[in-house]
Design a protein around this motif. Sequence first.
Motif, short mmCIF file in Angstrom:
data_model
loop_
_atom_site.label_atom_id
_atom_site.label_comp_id
_atom_site.label_asym_id
_atom_site.label_seq_id
_atom_site.Cartn_x
_atom_site.Cartn_y
_atom_site.Cartn_z
N GLY A 72 28.00 -9.17 -19.66
CA GLY A 72 29.17 -9.83 -19.05
C GLY A 72 30.09 -8.71 -19.27
N GLU A 73 30.05 -7.89 -20.04
CA GLU A 73 31.25 -6.98 -20.20
C GLU A 73 31.10 -5.50 -19.45
OE1 GLU A 73 31.32 -5.75 -24.55
OE2 GLU A 73 30.44 -7.74 -25.05
N LEU A 74 29.86 -5.65 -18.81
CA LEU A 74 29.76 -4.52 -17.84
C LEU A 74 30.88 -4.48 -16.77
CD1 LEU A 74 27.51 -2.30 -17.73
CD2 LEU A 74 26.31 -3.34 -15.81
N VAL A 498 12.59 -13.49 -7.03
CA VAL A 498 13.56 -13.84 -6.53
C VAL A 498 13.94 -13.51 -5.08
CG1 VAL A 498 16.18 -13.34 -6.61
CG2 VAL A 498 14.77 -13.05 -8.84
N PRO A 499 13.97 -14.75 -4.14
CA PRO A 499 14.14 -14.34 -2.78
C PRO A 499 15.47 -13.75 -2.41
CG PRO A 499 13.76 -16.79 -3.54
CD PRO A 499 14.06 -16.08 -4.58
N MET A 500 15.41 -12.98 -1.33
CA MET A 500 16.61 -12.22 -0.97
C MET A 500 17.03 -12.87 0.70
SD MET A 500 17.66 -10.22 -3.14
CE MET A 500 16.83 -9.26 -4.66
N LYS A 501 18.08 -12.59 1.09
CA LYS A 501 18.30 -13.12 2.50
C LYS A 501 17.56 -12.40 3.42
CE LYS A 501 23.16 -14.65 1.62
NZ LYS A 501 24.45 -14.41 1.68
N GLY A 502 17.35 -11.01 3.18
CA GLY A 502 16.64 -10.17 4.24
C GLY A 502 15.86 -9.08 3.67
N PRO A 503 15.21 -8.16 4.29
CA PRO A 503 14.36 -7.05 3.54
C PRO A 503 15.19 -5.95 3.34
CG PRO A 503 14.19 -7.01 5.85
CD PRO A 503 15.06 -8.15 5.71
N TRP A 504 14.51 -4.96 2.76
CA TRP A 504 15.10 -3.52 2.64
C TRP A 504 16.18 -3.28 1.75
CZ3 TRP A 504 11.84 -0.53 4.74
CH2 TRP A 504 12.11 0.62 4.92
N PHE A 517 17.70 -4.09 -13.25
CA PHE A 517 18.74 -3.59 -12.05
C PHE A 517 18.27 -3.61 -10.96
CE2 PHE A 517 20.54 -2.78 -16.28
CZ PHE A 517 21.81 -3.29 -16.22
N GLN A 518 19.07 -3.92 -9.81
CA GLN A 518 18.43 -3.79 -8.36
C GLN A 518 19.76 -3.99 -7.51
OE1 GLN A 518 16.35 -6.51 -6.09
NE2 GLN A 518 15.16 -5.07 -5.09
N GLY A 519 20.11 -3.11 -6.39
CA GLY A 519 21.14 -3.24 -5.44
C GLY A 519 20.46 -3.91 -4.28
N ASN A 520 21.24 -4.55 -3.40
CA ASN A 520 20.66 -5.24 -2.39
C ASN A 520 21.01 -4.79 -0.82
OD1 ASN A 520 22.63 -7.31 -1.93
ND2 ASN A 520 21.69 -8.20 -3.69
N ALA A 521 20.58 -5.58 0.22
CA ALA A 521 20.91 -5.06 1.31
C ALA A 521 22.44 -5.91 1.69
CB ALA A 521 19.94 -5.36 2.33
N LYS A 531 12.43 -11.17 -18.04
CA LYS A 531 11.28 -12.10 -18.31
C LYS A 531 11.28 -13.22 -17.38
CE LYS A 531 11.33 -11.48 -23.27
NZ LYS A 531 11.32 -12.04 -24.85
N THR A 532 12.47 -13.58 -16.88
CA THR A 532 12.37 -14.74 -16.05
C THR A 532 12.95 -14.69 -14.66
OG1 THR A 532 14.83 -15.45 -16.57
CG2 THR A 532 13.04 -15.95 -18.06
N GLY A 533 13.74 -13.43 -14.41
CA GLY A 533 14.12 -13.21 -13.14
C GLY A 533 15.65 -13.92 -12.91
N GLY A 534 16.06 -14.59 -13.95
CA GLY A 534 17.35 -15.06 -14.22
C GLY A 534 18.57 -14.10 -13.68
N ARG A 535 19.43 -14.51 -12.86
CA ARG A 535 20.68 -13.54 -12.31
C ARG A 535 21.54 -13.49 -13.32
NH1 ARG A 535 22.78 -12.36 -6.70
NH2 ARG A 535 25.10 -12.02 -7.04
#
Length: 712
Positions: A72-74, A498-504, A517-521, A531-535
């Motif tokens: 949370g401090e990032l 974790v479902p995303m709105k779109g691909p890529w 960590f992951q960025g998304n489209a 462990k859980t995929g919790g955001r």
Amino acid sequence: MNRFVAVLAALALGACSRADEPAAGPAVSPPTAGVTDAMIAAAAGGEWLTHGRDYSEQRFSPLQQIDPATIGELGLAWFADLDTARGQEATPLMHDGVLYTSTAWSKVLAFDAATGRQIWAYDPKVPRETLARACCDAVNRGVALYGDKVYVGTLDGRLVALDAKTGKLAWSKLAVPDQDSYTITGAPRAAKGLILIGSGGAEYKARGYLAAFDWATGKEVWRFNVVPGNPEDGFAGEGVNAKAMEAAAKTWGGEWWTLGGGGTVWDSIVYDPRTDLVLFGTGNAEPWNPAAHDRGEGDALYTASVVAVDASTGQYRWHFQETPEDRWDFDSNAPIMLADLEIGGKQRHVALHAPKNGYFYVLDAETGEFLGARPFATQNWTTGIDPKTGKPAINPEARYEKTGKPFIALPGGFGAHSWHPMSMSPQTGLVYIPANEVAVPYLAKKDWKESAIGYQTGLDGAPVSMPADRAVRSQAAAATTGSLLAWDPVKQARAWVVPMKGPWNGGTLATAGGLVFQGNAGGEFVAYDAKTGGRLWSFPAQTGIVAAPMTYTVDGEQYVAVLAGWGGVWDLVAGTLASKAGPVRNISRLLVFKLGGDGKLPAPPPLSKAVLDPPAFKGTAQQVARGGDLYARYCSVCHGDAAVAGGLNPDLRHSGAIGYPDTMKSIVIDGALSHNGMVSFAKALRPADAEAIRHYLVKRANEDKALENRGS
């Protein structure tokens, strides 16, 4: 079974055991100062010295200062705006307090890793007309650090070595056979005194290869050709790989060598210190449609495969072909990682691979033995895989050149997983995959002939382009998705998704802090519970992120860095589906975060939607049919399916040129915009063809204008 018969049997199954011991390779002295093999292998926690962090390419960092309790401090520590408004796909590297990255157009930058102060910049001055032979944007996936140098492969086919302290040119080598069909977009790798690099260009007329160059001088040490040459010339010129090429030639038909054959090594390269092998993925055979150039019904070795060669000499050791008879663009260039896992009750040193074709493979890293595969995404091109050999049973309907009918493949050529790096955590035992669910239609082109410029796929793209139909577009959009998938490689099963709105969506990073960590489209940079995929945390990046993040420390403080900048092949080709994750634009930046960071990005410019205002259609049905066919073959790869661009390149429905025949001719035939990358197509097209394309564009613009007026 004698040795000869055993080797032939292994070839038939797609995997070969260890070949004869290679001859000694040329003497190359690895560096003893700067970045060394030992440093890359040891992978000290605070540094990130190679594309996948260490030789295993697991992209797992032991850093744990940033964890679920502190995330949370990032905040943003610093950022750097880039001057290349194209797709940004590189993973930065960090050594001795300096952060190195490449950007689009193969530029290289060095920053103070703590403050963001730019130390130096290098521009290889890639000619913009190179875009005409670059399938997937002017992207670059990263640099290599070795000794006192930084290495980058340039889009126009050079391997360049720079002084790591100053950015000054040390040497430059033309690494590709020619600058008509080849490009380089992948990150080089370094090991044993060698710089390893392949090329792109399979959709053109390229012959795939992996080459090794002396790190100090740039002299070529060895080259493994993926595709055999003309058998009438013999294979003695292949040196230590003569037998391997002779065996491969028996799996091809027709005169495949006249179009190169494909099989390009445009991304994944892994050096394995334990086996002293280099493992790499190869691209699909060309043309995509096997009947277009009569490449036969054989497996077309060594395309769409994982191949292993001796690191010192490049001699063939083994291969495993994941997609025999590839006709769907199922490259095996997705990143490969090495791991030690208990498989079937036995500890195994394995290669893990999740390529485009939708199956997750586990192979013995030393021998190529098939240990298992399960689908990690929806697939319909097979009816299953032989559990002993790994050989796929191809769905008869998927052989579209035989049925003469369109085949809608899942996955399609964009892949269930493409080049976007995956990561693995030894803490959870899970692999984190940026997965896609994207269907693609395939239709064989009748009486296809090669051309002097453009894609050479043998497909008929016009009849299967997205129609101006609200219902069809809605259905296609609903079926086009993506996800962050946590995969258990031992159980061969999903752990969470974790479902995303779109691909890529972007590549992934796993850390000992229990994070992914992951960025998304959609323009977010996100941290998840491993462990859980919790955001757990997110940051609005203002642009889509396709690159993979990395992490490092300076003076005991942990940083996380990622390149942001929407682009690449999805944006160029996907048409109406390109913005499935939401409207995005390219704002290319390097973003760097740390705990307590309080940096702010400037407000983004407002999104604006151009209004379609096309001229009246005055062409004929014959011109539209001809123009649509030509557009699909020559134009859609840059300007989008059915003339709907994704945002990076001009949307030709909005172009003022489509109202003026002479202007269209000056661009398409005369090359008036060559300086911007829009080269002349006079090698393949006539003025009447440019006029037909113009009428097709006017027709398409009026169709979509009508949809807008009806509220579509």
